[in-house]
Design a protein around this motif. Structure first.
Motif, short mmCIF file in Angstrom:
data_model
loop_
_atom_site.label_atom_id
_atom_site.label_comp_id
_atom_site.label_asym_id
_atom_site.label_seq_id
_atom_site.Cartn_x
_atom_site.Cartn_y
_atom_site.Cartn_z
N GLU A 381 1.16 -1.48 -0.29
CA GLU A 381 0.09 0.02 0.22
C GLU A 381 0.74 1.20 -0.36
N ALA A 382 1.50 1.23 0.66
CA ALA A 382 3.04 2.87 1.00
C ALA A 382 3.69 2.39 -0.52
N MET A 383 4.08 1.31 -0.85
CA MET A 383 4.73 1.60 -2.51
C MET A 383 3.98 2.50 -3.37
N SER A 384 3.03 1.95 -3.46
CA SER A 384 1.41 2.44 -4.55
C SER A 384 1.39 3.71 -4.28
N ARG A 385 1.43 4.40 -2.81
CA ARG A 385 1.09 5.20 -2.43
C ARG A 385 2.46 6.19 -3.22
N GLY A 386 2.72 5.85 -3.16
CA GLY A 386 4.35 6.57 -3.11
C GLY A 386 4.76 6.91 -4.65
N LEU A 387 4.43 6.09 -5.59
CA LEU A 387 4.29 6.09 -6.73
C LEU A 387 3.32 6.69 -7.35
N THR A 388 1.90 6.54 -7.11
CA THR A 388 1.24 7.10 -7.58
C THR A 388 1.37 9.01 -7.44
#
Length: 423
Positions: A381-388
């Motif tokens: 979740e944190a990785m996807s938010r960071g990329l977004t």
């Protein structure tokens, strides 16, 4: 990226002028090196180049970030030792789409003296291989020529452009038949052992002449060709002494100077008691001194003299020409679309590099969290938010910057890029 071409051919320049710009295949590599080095390292540091040189044409194709037609033109004039004004009066220059169209027409045989002839395609492929070997062929010219070969293949497959075409060799046989009542009673000499002589020998051999001989600088190569037709081979050095034996002489070598002189032909005629000789000079530059044509008992034809013969019947193929031009039009549009896309390549590379940088940063952050024992779902979740957030940051910042008009334009662009409906 820009593409340009310049050259001269059988319709724009006389034979002797074309001869000054004829390059043998083994001269292509050093000539290309000379051309490319002439640009220096200034505005044109990486110029792609290729040279096509045949008996009917010499053409230079180049590609670089910026076109340099004038420079290329000046270099060609200097290499041929002629005044630029003289060359310009007989040459043509082409840019981008017109350069592509010309290359496609040449490959398809539409620009040849013999409409639809296939030999030029092989000559173009040889020129491309020579440019590639010389390290002068980049992605742009490679794409241009590969597409020209594909278009030529489609033209020959889908149309009858080559049907009933009269080759130079066939034209020579036809003219010889008008001079000699029975070609089976003639003795034929071929000077050289290249592709054109091979073709000419094939046509004349079909008429079953009394004797057939090949004179070549390299005896081994001459013997190899002569053996195919049941003929004999001789050294080029023996030619003057044996010239009188032959009724028909067809010459095509890569010599830069004439190899059959006026004196040798006069002596041959005297020995023949002035029986007529039929001579065909297919070489550029000339193999036979032009003064020979003035001799009363000699019938000498050059490549340009054969033009009227080979053009007979071309009106019957105009429907095929129209079909071929339509295929070429489509090919040009496709190439220009590809060339236009080449301008966005640096931006695409930058975008990919930026995305890889963001991805690497988020992957490193995720690995650290996993090493600390964080739950996998939380890490993802944190990785996807960071990329977004990284992807959206620039767009969102632009939406809040500038005046109302610029924000409106930005909003339309962002909507088109990010709110597309997938089908």
């Amino acid at each position: 990226m820009s593409v340009w071409a310049l050259g001269l051919n059988h319709t724009t320049a006389p034979l002797d002028l074309r001869g000054r710009f004829a390059f043998a295949l083994d001269q292509i590599a050093p000539t290309l090196q000379s051309l490319r080095s002439s640009f220096g390292t200034g505005r044109h540091p990486q110029v792609e180049a290729a040279i096509i040189s045949t008996c009917n044409r010499t053409e230079i194709y180049c590609a670089a970030e910026q076109a340099a037609l004038d420079h290329t033109f000046g270099w060609l004039a200097q290499s041929g030792g002629v005044a630029p004004a003289l060359l310009r009066s007989h040459a043509y220059t082409l840019h981008d789409g017109e350069a592509a169209r010309h290359a496609f027409r040449v490959a398809s045989g539409l620009d040849s003296m013999v409409l639809g002839e296939a030999q030029i395609l092989g000559q173009m492929k040889d020129a491309v291989r020579a440019a590639e070997t010389a390290g002068a062929l980049g992605s742009t010219l490679n794409q241009l020529f590969q597409r020209s070969f594909a278009v030529a293949k489609e033209v020959r497959t889908a149309t009858e452009i080559g049907a009933h075409s009269i080759s130079m060799a066939a034209a020579a046989v036809r003219l010889a038949g008008q001079l000699f009542e029975d070609l089976r009673q003639t003795r034929v000499l071929f000077v050289g052992a290249g592709e054109m002589i091979d073709l000419a020998a094939t046509h004349f051999a079909a008429k079953e002449p009394k004797a057939l001989a090949i004179a070549n600088r390299t005896l081994e190569r001459g013997e190899k060709l002569a053996s195919r037709f049941g003929g004999e081979a001789m050294r080029l050095a023996d030619l003057p002494g044996r010239l009188a034996e032959f009724d028909i002489v067809v010459s095509c070598t890569a010599s830069t100077l004439p190899i059959i002189g006026l004196g040798a032909v006069e002596r041959a005629l005297k020995a023949r008691k002035h029986r007529p000789m039929f001579m065909v000079d297919l070489a550029v530059p000339r193999d036979v001194e032009p003064e020979v044509k003035a001799l009363e008992d000699v019938y000498l034809y050059t490549v340009d003299d054969l033009a009227q013969v080979v053009q007979q019947g071309q009106a019957n193929r105009q429907a095929a020409v129209a079909q071929a031009e339509a295929i070429i039009d489509a090919g040009v549009q496709s190439f220009m679309h590809w060339l236009g896309q080449r301008g966005t390549v640096p931006l695409i590379q930058q975008l990919n590099a930026q995305a890889d940088e963001w991805r690497a940063a988020e992957m490193a952050r995720a690995r650290k969290l996993l090493a600390k024992g964080e739950p996998i779902d939380a890490v993802l979740e944190a990785m996807s938010r960071g990329l977004t957030q990284k992807m959206m940051h620039g767009a969102l910042a632009e939406l809040h910057a500038g005046d109302a008009a610029s924000r409106e334009q930005t909003a339309q662009t962002i909507s088109r890029l990010f709110l597309r409906k997938e089908r």
